[in-house]
Design a protein around this motif. Structure first.
Motif, PDB file in Angstrom:
ATOM      1  N   GLY A 878      37.359  37.852  48.047  1.00  0.00           N
ATOM      2  CA  GLY A 878      38.098  38.910  48.449  1.00  0.00           C
ATOM      3  C   GLY A 878      37.820  40.196  48.158  1.00  0.00           C
ATOM      4  O   GLY A 878      36.883  40.439  47.077  1.00  0.00           O
ATOM      5  N   THR A 879      38.473  41.653  48.544  1.00  0.00           N
ATOM      6  CA  THR A 879      38.322  42.818  48.070  1.00  0.00           C
ATOM      7  C   THR A 879      39.292  43.286  47.325  1.00  0.00           C
ATOM      8  O   THR A 879      39.314  44.747  47.019  1.00  0.00           O
ATOM      9  CB  THR A 879      37.979  43.601  49.471  1.00  0.00           C
ATOM     10  N   ASP A 880      40.296  42.610  46.865  1.00  0.00           N
ATOM     11  CA  ASP A 880      41.511  42.926  46.368  1.00  0.00           C
ATOM     12  C   ASP A 880      41.337  42.502  44.653  1.00  0.00           C
ATOM     13  O   ASP A 880      41.941  41.452  44.507  1.00  0.00           O
ATOM     14  CB  ASP A 880      42.713  42.826  46.696  1.00  0.00           C
ATOM     15  N   VAL A 881      40.772  43.254  43.748  1.00  0.00           N
ATOM     16  CA  VAL A 881      40.590  42.646  42.365  1.00  0.00           C
ATOM     17  C   VAL A 881      41.985  42.844  41.492  1.00  0.00           C
ATOM     18  O   VAL A 881      42.063  42.375  40.247  1.00  0.00           O
ATOM     19  CB  VAL A 881      39.361  43.216  41.803  1.00  0.00           C
ATOM     20  N   SER A 882      42.861  43.834  41.949  1.00  0.00           N
ATOM     21  CA  SER A 882      43.966  44.120  41.086  1.00  0.00           C
ATOM     22  C   SER A 882      44.958  43.078  41.202  1.00  0.00           C
ATOM     23  O   SER A 882      45.951  43.039  40.163  1.00  0.00           O
ATOM     24  CB  SER A 882      44.512  45.506  41.983  1.00  0.00           C
ATOM     25  N   ARG A 883      44.946  41.888  41.842  1.00  0.00           N
ATOM     26  CA  ARG A 883      45.662  41.159  41.778  1.00  0.00           C
ATOM     27  C   ARG A 883      45.364  39.628  41.426  1.00  0.00           C
ATOM     28  O   ARG A 883      45.791  38.484  41.889  1.00  0.00           O
ATOM     29  CB  ARG A 883      46.617  40.817  43.232  1.00  0.00           C
ATOM     30  N   ILE A 884      44.292  39.700  40.884  1.00  0.00           N
ATOM     31  CA  ILE A 884      43.522  38.520  40.323  1.00  0.00           C
ATOM     32  C   ILE A 884      44.586  37.554  39.495  1.00  0.00           C
ATOM     33  O   ILE A 884      44.759  36.425  39.522  1.00  0.00           O
ATOM     34  CB  ILE A 884      42.129  38.625  39.493  1.00  0.00           C
TER      35      ILE A 884
END
Length: 898
Positions: A878-884
């Protein structure tokens, strides 16, 4: 209907002989690839004569006749379904440029079609002939009665859509008269062409160009500006239609030049053309497609087209692949073109001997494309299977139109094959959706073509200058400077009295030494001096045949249109470099053919002082050894100091002499210039400037070889002082490397190779250490596993880790957790702003009902990504690492609820 059977080649010869005997110049068929921005291929017999009809050039003859090769591509999908649609066809034509008009055209046509076969005519029965005329064209009606003795009832009036011709753009137009043959009551009702155009078959259209159109909105909606200054005749007789009438056949697929391919296809497939039964009609369509497309492909490749993904190459690719595909549908699975193409060559070679002489190249191109398509079918089948699997997995039963379109457009997978395979898999295809996407694609293509249509250069002002003053005395072969006088001074297409300092305009001289751009060679540079000033020559062109126009910029003074004397001076250094490059191009071409063989033919070139590039048909990259050998052969030719000469002859004489002509180029049949280097070693039709001896090229340094499209390669090289400068720079680089590496020039390659090997070994050692460090963390992760609903779970974030590292670590941790207790490992790495998630489960966890793919799918929505996989191992990204962290929490929740 006629005295005896006439072959297609004989009909062609009779047509040409008939008009040659009536004072017409026989003009050979032009290539299918004329340089016309409005046309993909030549699609009508008059196309090569368009410059004469448009007034852009003065015709070199008053009367002409030809049998022109034509290709029309709008109805490819209809080929075989009807008896009329064919891709390639031949158009017999006779043309008058301000000479005879309606009476002559009607008389000559009547004499040929009703003339006794023993005397060279076609032998149609006069009482079977009908004609149509424009209702207002009383003159044509009366001439048909007077010349041919046709009764009124067999002269039918038809409106503008049928009996008025124009080019679709402002220009010449006029009424026309069409000639029909009555095939008999078994083909339809009586009553002439108005009643039935299957029974009454059109064979010839006589166009009477007599009006100048100022606007064209539709075939039957246009404005007439007035009469043409001189009236012209343009006619077109379909050779294939005449052939199947005279040969007693039902359609164009059954004539002598086409049907032998069907006969061979029957032999190969074991099926019969014209059989009865439930699949008979479909099989007949497939036989016709094969016959048409094999012949059309043969003619296109013969004229230099190679398969590709756009433009002409795409059309050829479609034709070849449809032919192969239809043979497969007929049940023949082996390579088909090696069996079918030679049959078509033997028949068409009777009229076009270049198909026989160029056979090796033609076969090479066609057979390679079939082999590539066979691989495409294999790959496309795998892609189809994947798409079908996704549809079934989702519970649907229909493959979407965009999937089918992607298979067709991206992978060259035919829609009929998609439909067939879908049916076998118990699925359907959204065919309306596919057709809509195809229509949108065609609409875009048509819009693009329409945008280009009508963009003929406005040559009227140049035409007026030529008519008023005659052709430019062009002295580029004889001298580098002339004393000249101005004939016209233009700016933005309009005459001006003067050009001031810094202004750019066009200057026409009565005589000039400047070479006008053509044949791949750029125009000369230089200056033109006048009393009180000087202009720089920026470009030199021939907007109409016979007139040379110089684009100039005033660098000093003011250039008046009525200047008394001008001194035109070509830059001698520029000309020397241009001559070297152009002769170098011929030498490289000859070297190519010596090294690779005679099928390596030039398909385009460009040369400027010191530089050349040459495109040629070839299916694979050249090896470094081949490139070196080509360069060596070329430079050996320079060292041999081969004489360079040129002479003028007819096109036929040039071909007999072995001179090479370029694909898509047009040549004057009355006089062509043949340039030879070393006698027969290099003989080409060429209008460029050349050195006198090959040694004057100086040197040829090949600087590159690359692909420029499917089946086309490009060689680039430097000549003369530019070549020597390139070698000097290479020498300086070698010297600098010798100093840095502290070695001799001959040892540089070995030293660099050693350094590269040491670097690779070092990188491997570093990677080994890094992996050891990574796996060392696996033990800590395994020890930190938590119990979630009876499952030992490791759900961890790994900053700085990419997909490969995450997968390696996940499988390592799973192994450390053992197999007795259910265990699940879900790791999410974050690197370069992207997330990589991997889930690994042992057998015990799977037995509990957990699946790795489900855990990945639980995580990826938070990562703005997607993923999946098998029960034991799955991955995604995915491209959103802020919600790992939220993704890991979702994984834990999924395990807890299992």
């Amino acid at each position: 209907m006629s005295d005896r059977y006439l072959s297609s080649a004989e009909i062609r010869n009779r047509f040409l002989a008939h008009f040659e005997g009536r004072g017409h110049t026989v003009v050979p068929s032009a290539s299918l690839l004329l340089d016309d921005p409005n046309l993909l291929f030549v699609n009508a017999g008059m196309v090569p004569f368009k410059p004469y009809f448009l007034g852009q050039e003065t015709p070199p003859y008053r009367r002409a006749t030809s049998v022109q090769k034509c290709v029309r591509t709008l109805d490819i999908e209809e080929v075989g379904k009807t008896t009329r649609h064919g891709t390639f066809f031949q158009m017999n034509g006779n043309f008058s440029f301000g000479d005879y008009f309606k009476e002559g055209a009607i008389q000559y046509a009547w004499e040929l079609i009703t003339g006794d076969q023993a005397s060279g005519g076609l032998g149609f029965e006069p009482d079977k002939i009908w004609v149509t005329v424009l209702p207002e064209d009383d003159e044509a009606r009366q001439l048909w009665k007077q010349v041919a003795g046709l009764p009124d009832e067999r002269i039918q009036p038809r409106g503008l859509k049928d009996n008025y011709w124009n080019m679709g753009v402002p220009g010449p137009g006029g009424p026309c008269s069409e000639i029909y043959i009555d095939r008999g009551p078994e083909y339809g009702p009586d009553g002439g062409p108005d009643a039935d155009e299957d029974r009454f078959l059109e064979i010839w259209n006589l166009v009477f160009m007599q009006e100048e159109l100022s606007a064209v909105r539709a075939k039957d909606d246009f404005d007439i500006a007035g009469p043409l200054p001189s009236k012209n005749i343009d006619t077109g007789m379909g050779l294939e239609r005449v052939a199947y009438l005279l040969q007693g056949k039902q359609n164009l697929y059954e004539i002598d030049s086409v049907f032998p391919v069907i006969e061979k296809a029957m032999e190969l497939s074991g099926k019969k053309y014209g059989a009865t039964g439930s699949d008979a009609h479909l099989d007949d369509v497939r036989f016709r497609v094969v016959a048409d497309h094999v012949r059309s492909s043969l003619m296109l490749i013969g004229d230099g087209v190679t398969p590709g993904n756009e433009g002409r190459g795409y059309v050829l690719r479609r034709l070849l692949r449809r032919a192969v595909r239809n043979m497969r549908l007929l049940g023949y699975q082996d390579p088909a073109l090696p069996e079918l193409l030679p049959i078509s060559r033997d028949k068409m070679g009777e009229s076009y001997p270049e198909l026989v002489s160029g056979w090796d190249r033609i076969a090479q191109v066609a057979y390679a494309e079939e082999e590539a398509f066979r691989k495409t079918l294999q790959a496309g089948t795998q892609i189809f299977d994947l798409a079908a699997g996704e549809v079934k997995q989702s519970g649907a039963t229909t493959i979407s139109g965009d999937k089918a379109f992607a298979l067709h457009d991206t992978y060259g997978f035919p829609i009929d094959l998609t439909l067939e395979m879908a049916s076998e898999a118990g699925l359907t295809v959204d065919e309306p959706g596919f057709r809509e996407l195809m229509s949108e694609q065609r609409a875009r293509a048509k819009a693009d073509a329409k945008a280009k249509k009508g963009h003929h250069a406005d040559t009227g002002v140049y035409r007026d200058i030529l008519d008023a003053n005659g052709p430019t005395e062009w002295l580029a072969y004889e001298t580098l400077e002339t004393e000249s006088r101005p004939l016209a001074l233009l700016r933005e297409g309009a005459p001006v009295r003067a050009l001031g300092t810094g202004e750019v305009g066009e200057l026409v001289l009565d005589r000039t030494p400047f070479y006008a751009e053509s044949g791949g060679q750029v125009a000369d540079a230089g200056v033109i001096e006048f009393a009180g000033g000087k202009v720089e020559v920026l470009d030199v062109q021939r907007p109409v045949r016979g007139l040379v126009v110089h684009q100039v910029r005033v660098v000093d003074g003011e250039l008046p249109a009525d200047a008394r004397e001008l001194h035109a001076q070509v830059d001698p250094q520029w000309r020397t470099g241009a001559r070297q490059a152009h002769s170098g191009t011929h030498i490289i071409h000859a070297a190519l053919r010596e090294v690779l063989g005679p099928t390596a033919l030039q398909s385009g070139s460009y040369n400027r002082p010191g530089y050349l590039r040459l495109d040629f048909g070839w299916l694979s990259a050249l090896s470094p050894e081949q490139v070196h050998e080509i360069e060596q052969v070329a430079n050996n030719a320079l060292r041999a100091d081969l004489p360079v000469g040129w002479q003028y002859m007819t096109l036929g004489e040039a071909r007999d002499w072995g001179a090479l002509a370029l694909f898509g180029e047009t040549y004057d049949d009355q006089k062509v210039r043949v340039v030879e280097i070393g006698g027969p070693w290099s003989r080409e039709l060429c209008g460029g400037t050349h050195v006198d001896h090959s040694s004057q090229v100086g040197t040829i340094v090949v600087t590159g070889e690359a692909s420029v499209g499917s089946g086309n390669r490009r060689i680039e090289a430097l000549t003369g002082i530019e070549g020597f400068s390139y070698l000097a720079r290479e020498r300086d680089v070698v010297g600098q490397l010798s100093t840095l590496l502290k070695t001799q020039p001959d040892d540089i390659v070995g030293r660099v190779g050693d350094l590269v090997d040491r670097l690779k070994q070092t990188e491997k050692e570093i990677e080994k250490i890094r992996l050891q460090q990574l796996l060392a963390g696996g033990a800590a992760l395994a020890e930190g596993a938590t119990d979630v609903n009876g499952v030992r779970l490791v759900a961890q974030r790994l900053d700085g880790a990419g997909g490969g590292d995450v997968r390696t670590l996940a499988t390592d941790v799973r192994a450390r957790l053992g197999g007795d207790t259910p265990a699940a490992v879900v790791l999410i790495g974050a690197a370069d702003g992207k997330a990589a998630v991997v889930a690994a489960l042992n057998d015990a966890a799977q037995a509990r009902g957990l699946a790795a793919g489900d855990l990945v799918r639980a995580a990826v929505p938070f990562l703005d990504g997607k993923g999946g996989g098998k029960a034991d191992l799955a991955q995604g990204g995915g491209t959103d690492v802020s919600r790992i962290d939220e993704a890991l929490a979702a994984v834990t929740a999924a395990v807890a609820s299992a």
